[in-house]
Design a protein around this motif. Sequence first.
Motif, short mmCIF file in Angstrom:
data_model
loop_
_atom_site.label_atom_id
_atom_site.label_comp_id
_atom_site.label_asym_id
_atom_site.label_seq_id
_atom_site.Cartn_x
_atom_site.Cartn_y
_atom_site.Cartn_z
N UNK A 164 0.84 -1.19 0.00
CA UNK A 164 0.00 0.00 0.00
C UNK A 164 0.88 1.24 0.00
N UNK A 165 0.26 2.33 -0.34
CA UNK A 165 0.86 3.65 -0.10
C UNK A 165 0.13 4.25 1.09
N UNK A 166 0.85 4.72 2.10
CA UNK A 166 0.24 5.29 3.29
C UNK A 166 0.99 6.56 3.64
N UNK A 167 0.36 7.36 4.46
CA UNK A 167 1.08 8.51 5.00
C UNK A 167 2.03 8.03 6.09
N UNK A 168 3.14 8.71 6.24
CA UNK A 168 4.07 8.36 7.32
C UNK A 168 4.57 9.67 7.94
N UNK A 169 4.65 9.68 9.25
CA UNK A 169 5.17 10.90 9.88
C UNK A 169 5.86 10.56 11.20
N UNK A 170 6.44 11.56 11.83
CA UNK A 170 7.30 11.29 12.98
C UNK A 170 6.51 11.10 14.28
N UNK A 171 5.19 11.03 14.20
CA UNK A 171 4.45 10.76 15.43
C UNK A 171 4.77 9.37 15.99
N UNK A 172 5.18 8.46 15.12
CA UNK A 172 5.57 7.13 15.61
C UNK A 172 6.85 7.22 16.42
N UNK A 173 7.56 8.36 16.31
CA UNK A 173 8.75 8.57 17.13
C UNK A 173 8.50 9.71 18.11
N UNK A 174 7.24 9.88 18.47
CA UNK A 174 6.84 10.91 19.43
C UNK A 174 7.02 12.32 18.88
N UNK A 175 7.10 12.46 17.55
CA UNK A 175 7.15 13.81 16.97
C UNK A 175 5.74 14.35 16.77
N UNK A 176 5.63 15.47 16.12
CA UNK A 176 4.32 16.11 15.96
C UNK A 176 3.95 16.35 14.50
N UNK A 177 4.81 15.93 13.59
CA UNK A 177 4.52 16.16 12.18
C UNK A 177 3.34 15.31 11.75
N UNK A 178 2.68 15.75 10.69
CA UNK A 178 1.53 14.99 10.22
C UNK A 178 1.60 14.85 8.70
N UNK A 179 1.18 13.69 8.24
CA UNK A 179 1.12 13.52 6.79
C UNK A 179 -0.22 12.93 6.42
N UNK A 180 -0.74 13.34 5.29
CA UNK A 180 -1.98 12.77 4.79
C UNK A 180 -1.77 12.51 3.31
N UNK A 181 -2.20 11.37 2.81
CA UNK A 181 -2.02 11.10 1.39
C UNK A 181 -3.37 10.80 0.76
N UNK A 182 -3.55 11.23 -0.47
CA UNK A 182 -4.79 10.94 -1.20
C UNK A 182 -4.52 11.10 -2.69
N UNK A 183 -5.49 10.57 -3.49
CA UNK A 183 -5.29 10.61 -4.93
C UNK A 183 -5.85 11.90 -5.51
N UNK A 184 -5.16 12.46 -6.50
CA UNK A 184 -5.71 13.62 -7.25
C UNK A 184 -5.76 13.24 -8.72
N UNK A 185 -6.60 13.93 -9.42
CA UNK A 185 -6.67 13.68 -10.87
C UNK A 185 -5.60 14.51 -11.57
#
Lengths: 252, 606, 339
Positions: free
Chosen positions: B462-483
């Motif tokens: 899959x393609x997913x968002x990944x960000x540093x919250x898994x390392x206790x950071x605060x960044x956020x990522x969101x991924x989605x499709x565009x035309x």
Amino acid sequence: MKSLALNAFFYECGAEILKAVRAPEYILPTLLMPIAFYLLFAFALPGAGDNNALYFLATYGIFAVMGPSIFGFGVGVANERDRGWLSIKRASPAPAIAYLGAKITVTLIFASLALIPIYLAAGFGAGIALPHSVWALLLGLHLMSVIPFILIGLIVGFSLGSNGAVAISNIVFLAMAALGGLWLPIFLFPDALQKISITLPSYQLAEIALAIVDAPTPTDSLRVPSENITVVVIMTIFLASLAYLAWARQRN
Amino acid sequence: MLNRVFFITISSLIALLGLVIFFLPTPTQENEVFSNNSFAVENISIFDGYKVLKNHSLIVEDGIITQVGKQIIIPKGISTFHGIGKTLLPGLIDSHTHVYGEALRASLRFGVTTSLDMFTSPAMLKNMKDKRQSLTNTSASDLWSAGILATVPGGHGTQFPVSVETITTADEAHTWVANRIAEGSDYIKLVYMPNNNYIKSLDLITASAIIKAGHDQGVMVVAHISTLKAAQEMLDAGIDGLVHIFTDKPVTERFIAQAVKDGIFVIPTLTVIAAVDGQKTGAALAANPQVTAYLTTLQKQGLVTNFGTSWPSFDFDIGMQNTLKLYAAGVPILAGSDAPNPGTTHGASLHQEMELLVRAGLTPLAALSAATAVPAQAFGIKGRGSIKVGARADFITVVGRPDVDISRSLFIDKIIKNGYEVKREKPEGSDNMVHQPLESSLLGTFDTDILPSTDLAEQGFTWEGTDDRMANGNSEARVYQIENGADETGGALRVHAKIKSGFLFPWAGAYFARTDQAARNIDAYKAISFQIRGTPGKYTALMFTTGMARIPPAQTFNVSHDWKTITLDMEAFSGLKSESFVGFAITAGPALGLFDYDIDNVIFRE
Amino acid sequence: MSLHFNELSQLLARLQPRKVQPPRKGECTIMNSSCLQSASPNTSVICAQGLSKKFDKNYALQHIDLSIKSGGVTAILGANGAGKTTFILCCLGLRKQSSGILTIFGDAPGSIVSKRRIGVMLQDADLPDLLTPREHITLFASYYPNPANIDEILNTCKLTEFADKKYRKLSGGQKRRVQFALAIIGNPDLVFLDEPTTGLDTDTRRMLWDVVRKLAKTGRTIILTTHYLEEADVLADRVVVVKAGRIIADGLTAEIRELAGGGLIKCISNISEERIGDYPDVVSVRQNGRFTEINSLNPTSTLRILLSEDQTVSELIVSKPSLEEAFDTLNNTVSESTV
């Protein structure tokens, strides 16, 4: 001349077998007592059953081989020494190894005969099922167990006259069996007695046998057979040294 | 003459001994017993879920236990094995687990025949109910699941590569619960962590609404909490069970009394709490000789992994004390591992959970019940967790007496699932690093959705968002499709990344990987190329491999508002183990700020 | 008895006299040992030099020097406790000497090579009760490289009749026959018989003597301890007399016999005792009823003088003394003189 010694060994074995077979009054009790006790403790007495049959298979196997070893050597050797028979043997070119080897072989034969009914009772009576390899390993261990007891028998036989040997052999036999936890597990004993138990080869050998069949431990502790094996080896070396000294003392 | 006496005696004796050994009973051959799912077990100690029945026998017919007793007659011709010295336990139930990839197989390798999942991708729930009804021969444990959990956007549960339908208001509760039931969830799990400075959470009103909605629609609702206060509020709101013990404060008399009265259960998950509290229990488990032989390399890595930092208000000792107090008061305690969190793994960790329950003060018998009969009763699962007539033949036999020494539960002799013996073999090739080649070089064209090419999507990539919250950071990522992707055709993957301070090297971006992090060989490829446009700045491409204990190999490149093709030589990812590729990411950062960027046509080049 | 020790000493000097000395402290007999130097098959079968055996503080053997050559029967004669058995046990390697040198076939006692050439019949050794003579003999035959034929041995020892009876059920004499059979089954070059005929019936004794004589004829060496002088007299070529652990006499049987007095002349004579006592070589004279008994070292010359002085001599008997008389004489003489 190696074949001469080997040949002498075969003849000695034959002679020892005939001697034993012609005196059934001595050999039968050592063959029948273990199975009788096993049937009593593992089947007849209250509290028998459950997992005890497996436990007792391991310990009564040790008990079964103790009789032929301690009595065959202790009493047998003392008796032959008293009669001067041993002197004739030693003056003759009879290889000592053939004489000892034959006695050990015959002990193994009677140890096997004492074990077989116990195995049969355990297997077909109590329904104990073990892989062939485990049965064979158990038999191997039970037969190997004769070694320390034979050494004890030799020490007694070389050091005492035949009357003394009978008395001491009985005491050693009973102590090894009872205190070694062969009749009942030692955790039932008072602490002080348990400390004595662990110094006995019978206890250590029984622990190895219990580990082989993987009998349930009565207490929480796990078995560490490698430790028991080490202790048995050390005990055996010690007993062998004593037996050698007792033998060497003969020629003075 | 004398020598013949000897030869005759010795040869007859050896023959006799051989015969005796040959004819003495042996444990019935495995394939004999388990080529079908009908057999008998004789003379074994049976733990029926609550107590030990000594010297009992049992008959299984077509995968169902049909007789249990001391004096039962075993029909002729039925395969039998003797259980002297062994104890038979019901198949274990892990009351708190997260299931993906190999989880159900790994569980069954350690005698866990039923897994109660507390959050996974709804995709995992497919066929779940059919499978657990059937009595076919299987190598996986059966699954009960909450599906996705109830949390707010950015709350606990959204940090994983699973898309989560979040919930923010009480009004949404009914629909949200209905959606879960439609997806196949067996019960509802919500995350209630109010007053947490770091993680957003459902508020009490919404959480209470979810509980009510669940009860209205006939499903149980359980809650993830970490504090006494949150636990008390959930108790007041009518929760059915807690999936963790709280570890910030000692439990109050009021809480205990109310918990007993309301009949809630608690799944302490001491294993994961020990791991968070830095107890290194996972490493100890991985080193246990009864365990290590049945673990894959990935599982061992999971066990030795730490959470990194010791979190405040995670006090293992308080967790154990609270567990004991609740147990002593009569609150049902269920064993759950919370695998595969760091320091835990599926299957083996449930045995450690029982051990930790005993360490907390439960009797070995109670610990066994917590992993068998108690969860079956708490979750209303019939025919499991106990040994009785009519129950499914899910059980294990262990050597020794786990009712005296709980560590004996790991001395597994046989595992029976649906009446068939389970081979305890770990997946082939899991130890050595020979992985199959990546199924396709085409990682994504994003023409209709954000999934990779069909060959890879079917494999679970899959393609997913990944960000540093898994390392206790605060960044956020969101991924989605565009035309309208590159060259004005098809579509592209849009990444909306907020790089915030919090982690030393903040990042947010898009991540390509299989959900279970399974590895692939990409040895055949010389380069990776993709098209990209977006907020101008410096971006990073990262390669992930198995067994990583360091920053992954990376290359940076510049991006502008116009599409351009980036081709990165594989060799330039220094230190890359191309034979055990796990994932690929394109991230923004470490510069702080908002980054919007589009990715298209990600391809490995030969 | 009027034989003096001085005179006996003179006699002993003629017969390779031995000086019996207690072993000196720190004496080193290993070097210069004739036993070791002469360790070749043609010389000594048994060679003892300065051999002593001490039990606690008492010497069972004291400084024994003895060499026994191949062939013939040697009797070791002595009272009970004289040290005969100890000597044999030392030769067999069953006792270790306290000091001195002892070799058997040039080898240390108890070596397997020497044992294969030795047969033994011990004084108070009993065999296991439950085997038959045939089994015992078969077993023993298996120890030796060239054993005799078992049936022949059974026949020789007159055991054929009860060869298959249990040893326990045999009579004392029959048991001794089995023990004797064990001593000779291995075709040994050297046979030790420790008091073989003590308490034996005459049949068995005669059988044993016959076999020993036959063995001796075929060149075997037989060492025999006994306190039956008769036995030594009829069987032995050589007699070694031991007393209190020492050798007090050692020689051919005839020599020993002579030792105690050359000959006994018994007759009726009218020459006075005093007169005869003054004859050369006369050891003692006594009047026994009508008879005069003259003990002379050289009966021939004594008789010549007597006949020349007295023509009336009648009922003349000249005899050599029996070994028993010789033994008595020696025994008493040495004990008197050493006290």
